[in-house]
Design a protein around this motif. Structure first.
Motif, PDB file in Angstrom:
ATOM      1  N   THR A  46       0.818  -1.206   0.000  1.00 33.40           N
ATOM      2  CA  THR A  46       0.000   0.000   0.000  1.00 33.40           C
ATOM      3  C   THR A  46       0.854   1.259   0.000  1.00 33.40           C
ATOM      4  O   THR A  46       2.029   1.235   0.373  1.00 33.40           O
ATOM      5  CB  THR A  46      -0.921   0.058   1.237  1.00 33.40           C
ATOM      6  OG1 THR A  46      -0.104   0.028   2.415  1.00 33.40           O
ATOM      7  CG2 THR A  46      -1.919  -1.080   1.255  1.00 33.40           C
ATOM      8  N   ARG A  48       0.406   5.053   1.685  1.00 30.99           N
ATOM      9  CA  ARG A  48      -0.430   5.797   2.628  1.00 30.99           C
ATOM     10  C   ARG A  48       0.216   7.128   2.964  1.00 30.99           C
ATOM     11  O   ARG A  48       1.397   7.325   2.704  1.00 30.99           O
ATOM     12  CB  ARG A  48      -0.643   4.976   3.902  1.00 30.99           C
ATOM     13  CG  ARG A  48      -1.391   3.684   3.614  1.00 30.99           C
ATOM     14  CD  ARG A  48      -1.614   2.844   4.834  1.00 30.99           C
ATOM     15  NE  ARG A  48      -0.334   2.335   5.325  1.00 30.99           N
ATOM     16  CZ  ARG A  48      -0.174   1.790   6.520  1.00 30.99           C
ATOM     17  NH1 ARG A  48      -1.196   1.689   7.344  1.00 30.99           N
ATOM     18  NH2 ARG A  48       0.999   1.343   6.897  1.00 30.99           N
ATOM     19  N   SER A  59      -5.172   6.026   3.683  1.00 30.61           N
ATOM     20  CA  SER A  59      -4.775   5.171   2.564  1.00 30.61           C
ATOM     21  C   SER A  59      -4.905   5.967   1.286  1.00 30.61           C
ATOM     22  O   SER A  59      -5.918   6.624   1.054  1.00 30.61           O
ATOM     23  CB  SER A  59      -5.662   3.936   2.501  1.00 30.61           C
ATOM     24  OG  SER A  59      -5.418   3.120   3.625  1.00 30.61           O
ATOM     25  N   SER A  63      -4.438  -2.003  -1.600  1.00 31.97           N
ATOM     26  CA  SER A  63      -5.311  -2.617  -0.604  1.00 31.97           C
ATOM     27  C   SER A  63      -4.467  -3.541   0.266  1.00 31.97           C
ATOM     28  O   SER A  63      -3.667  -4.333  -0.247  1.00 31.97           O
ATOM     29  CB  SER A  63      -6.430  -3.401  -1.293  1.00 31.97           C
ATOM     30  OG  SER A  63      -7.361  -3.867  -0.361  1.00 31.97           O
ATOM     31  N   ASN A  64      -4.637  -3.417   1.566  1.00 36.58           N
ATOM     32  CA  ASN A  64      -3.833  -4.156   2.534  1.00 36.58           C
ATOM     33  C   ASN A  64      -3.775  -5.652   2.207  1.00 36.58           C
ATOM     34  O   ASN A  64      -4.803  -6.306   2.079  1.00 36.58           O
ATOM     35  CB  ASN A  64      -4.402  -3.939   3.935  1.00 36.58           C
ATOM     36  CG  ASN A  64      -3.345  -3.992   5.001  1.00 36.58           C
ATOM     37  OD1 ASN A  64      -2.187  -3.653   4.771  1.00 36.58           O
ATOM     38  ND2 ASN A  64      -3.738  -4.420   6.178  1.00 36.58           N
ATOM     39  N   SER A  75      -8.162   1.974  -3.323  1.00 32.00           N
ATOM     40  CA  SER A  75      -8.023   0.580  -2.898  1.00 32.00           C
ATOM     41  C   SER A  75      -8.195  -0.416  -4.046  1.00 32.00           C
ATOM     42  O   SER A  75      -7.927  -1.599  -3.882  1.00 32.00           O
ATOM     43  CB  SER A  75      -9.012   0.255  -1.779  1.00 32.00           C
ATOM     44  OG  SER A  75     -10.330   0.414  -2.238  1.00 32.00           O
TER      45      SER A  75
END
Length: 162
Positions: A46, A48, A59, A63-64, A75
């Motif tokens: 990601t 951020r 974020s 996407s994590n 995301s």
């Protein structure tokens, strides 16, 4: 186990204060002109942004724990081990997407596009993925030496070692 802690150091006293902790594995950090810190999280794929004053993390893209290679917004975009960061004159970020052998452009609204590269590693064990103002931009995935982004007007490459 705790991972990823950002500290604020008082230069006059040497005292350290935790700004945020348990934020993953941000390997690429870039201090933006407005005081925020852009972070590329190599383990969670990601990008951020940390606002130190409020300690909030927003974020921007990826996407994590969802690796991949997708140009999209927020995301819905995907990275595979984002590492080094640099900021362009328009404010957008360049992200060395290590395992995708690409440099990705991320706007501050989260739009992700491929700036250069996106394929197999090449010259000398490195993926030479493009030019920025005549300077070679590489990712160092195959060399084990981290990620390098050379920006125009800078005397040396930004290098983050693994």
């Amino acid at each position: 186990a705790s991972t990823g802690t950002i500290w604020k150091i008082n230069r006059a006293t040497g005292d350290a204060e935790v700004v945020v902790r348990n934020i993953g594995r941000p390997r690429g950090l870039f201090g933006m002109a407005d005081g925020r810190i852009a972070m590329a999280d190599i383990a969670h794929h990601t990008v951020r942004i940390l606002t130190p004053g409020t300690r909030s993390i927003d974020s921007l893209a990826g996407s994590n724990d969802q690796p991949g290679f997708v140009n999209d917004n927020g995301s819905d975009a995907r990275f595979q081990r984002p590492y080094g960061l640099a900021q362009m004159a328009d404010g957008s970020l360049l992200v060395a997407d290590q395992d995708n052998n690409a440099i990705r452009r991320v706007t501050l609204t989260g739009d992700v596009t491929t700036y250069a590269g996106g394929g197999a590693a090449g010259v000398g064990g490195r993926a030479v993925v493009g030019l920025i103002g005549g300077a070679t931009v590489t990712t160092g995935k195959s060399t084990g030496r981290g990620t390098r982004i050379r920006m125009p007007g800078r005397r040396a490459a930004v290098r983050v070692r693994v």
